[in-house]
Design an enzyme around this catalytic site. Sequence first.
Site, short mmCIF file in Angstrom:
data_model
loop_
_atom_site.label_atom_id
_atom_site.label_comp_id
_atom_site.label_asym_id
_atom_site.label_seq_id
_atom_site.Cartn_x
_atom_site.Cartn_y
_atom_site.Cartn_z
N ALA A 12 3.26 7.45 4.21
CA ALA A 12 4.15 6.28 4.22
C ALA A 12 3.73 5.25 3.18
O ALA A 12 2.63 5.32 2.64
CB ALA A 12 4.10 5.63 5.62
N GLN A 13 4.64 4.32 2.90
CA GLN A 13 4.23 3.14 2.13
C GLN A 13 4.67 1.88 2.86
O GLN A 13 5.58 1.92 3.69
CB GLN A 13 4.67 3.20 0.68
CG GLN A 13 6.12 3.06 0.34
CD GLN A 13 6.36 3.35 -1.16
OE1 GLN A 13 5.87 4.33 -1.71
NE2 GLN A 13 7.16 2.52 -1.80
N VAL A 14 3.97 0.78 2.55
CA VAL A 14 4.14 -0.44 3.33
C VAL A 14 4.67 -1.56 2.43
O VAL A 14 4.13 -1.79 1.34
CB VAL A 14 2.79 -0.87 3.96
CG1 VAL A 14 2.94 -2.18 4.72
CG2 VAL A 14 2.27 0.22 4.90
N LYS B 285 6.51 -0.37 7.56
CA LYS B 285 5.88 0.90 7.20
C LYS B 285 7.00 1.93 7.13
O LYS B 285 7.72 2.14 8.12
CB LYS B 285 4.85 1.26 8.26
CG LYS B 285 4.04 2.51 7.97
CD LYS B 285 2.94 2.65 9.03
CE LYS B 285 2.13 3.91 8.83
NZ LYS B 285 1.06 4.01 9.84
N ALA C 188 0.86 -1.19 0.00
CA ALA C 188 0.00 0.00 0.00
C ALA C 188 0.89 1.23 0.00
O ALA C 188 2.03 1.20 0.47
CB ALA C 188 -0.87 0.00 1.25
N SER C 189 0.33 2.32 -0.56
CA SER C 189 1.07 3.58 -0.54
C SER C 189 0.09 4.71 -0.22
O SER C 189 -0.90 4.88 -0.92
CB SER C 189 1.72 3.82 -1.91
OG SER C 189 2.33 5.08 -1.94
N ALA C 190 0.38 5.44 0.86
CA ALA C 190 -0.46 6.57 1.24
C ALA C 190 0.39 7.83 1.24
O ALA C 190 1.55 7.80 0.84
CB ALA C 190 -1.06 6.31 2.62
N SER C 191 -0.18 8.96 1.69
CA SER C 191 0.55 10.22 1.54
C SER C 191 1.76 10.30 2.48
O SER C 191 2.78 10.88 2.14
CB SER C 191 -0.38 11.40 1.79
OG SER C 191 -1.04 11.25 3.02
N ASP D 218 -10.23 4.83 13.77
CA ASP D 218 -10.35 4.70 12.31
C ASP D 218 -10.67 3.25 11.96
O ASP D 218 -9.88 2.58 11.30
CB ASP D 218 -9.04 5.15 11.66
CG ASP D 218 -9.20 5.41 10.16
OD1 ASP D 218 -10.36 5.54 9.71
OD2 ASP D 218 -8.19 5.46 9.45
#
Length: 423
Positions: free
Chosen positions: A118-120, A134, A113-116, A271
């Site tokens: 971090a990426q995993v 992470k 996964a890639s978010a704003s 969340d």
Amino acid sequence: MGSVSNGLKGAFRIGQTASVLGRAGVNWAFGDRPPVPRLLRETFESLGATYIKLGQFIASSPTFFPKEYVEEFQGCLDRTPSLPFGVMKRIIRQELGRPIEEVYAEIDPIPLASASIAQVHAARLLTGEDVVIKVQKPGVENILLTDLNFLYLSARILETLAPKLSWTSLSGIVEEIQRTMMEECDFIKEANNLKVFRNFLNETHNDDATAPLVYENCSTRRILTMERFHGVPLTDLESIRGYAKDPERTLITAMNTWFASLTQCEFFHADVHAGNLMVLRDGRVGFIDFGIVGRIRPDTWAAVSDFISAVMVGNFEGMADAMIRIGITRESVSVDALAEDLRNLYRRMDRMVPDEIPYQADQAEDDVNNILMDMVKIGEGHGLHFPREFALLLKQFLYFDRYVHILAPEMDVFMDERLNMLH
């Protein structure tokens, strides 16, 4: 030298921001005029990390922002293009302070996964355990600080120009966002949240739920190495049937674990969307991603608990009394007047839902969302201002309400003996 280079990066970032805003302004002038909430969401998504997080903050804060913005920003997805593995590898190497091969047997170069922020990446330790790493993206903290200082300054100027806004305190909201975002950038805090939650599960003898184990010897402020869970999201009904005999029982485990954390853990998971609740191959419920947590004071929780009890039995005076105890106000609020407005809201709702039409799950979710937002609006009309933790709590209730419709449509949440909602 570092401060000069950070200053230049900051100035460059403000230039970037001005250019994106300028482009949106030009498009608007030439007739490309989507509704304002949508225009704002699209602009936020082009501005990147901080503004995507800001959009998500708006989506989870019905007590702060107008309904049409809260609904539009539900679509503000934190999925960003992944960075090349070489960049991530360099950060991991710097953070470990030793060759990667001394810690990991292998790391999958393709991110999970890639978010704003971090990426995993999936990986395996030399000792054989399956883990995920992470990794914080480079420059994120500097961008966040520059953007948030810029937003804070803009908010203060707006408050000076329009003093009526100061009751909602824009600069206070930006400060709150800054606090939560900088916490998200500190993986030591997230690692600590995971440890605290695992201790809570241990102390409450809860063997049906779990959270990832943190490998502290290869975790720092910018990388977090955790046990990898193999399972499916809570809403994947078909797969769950293969892992857990009874999806309804699984849902009750997830809800009871979360409700217990409200009174027996330092924080609650703030969340619980489907991606953060997994059903593992052995049938346990896995809570993941503890970057966003909420903390609620015992007296506020007592009032929230009274509010839920009053909603269950349709006691409008009880609802009004609890809302006054939850809210922050500058003047005294009449319980009777607030109760009367809540009663009228329920009457309007009864007229809106004809008995003979089958009730759709997504419609039920919208209704619950709308009811809570309308209640908040009524409270604010009486001079109440609700803390953000209340909004975060309500949002998690809405998620669980959605899961009940998917996994256990026959279940009556308020009457089911297996649920310990208020203990």
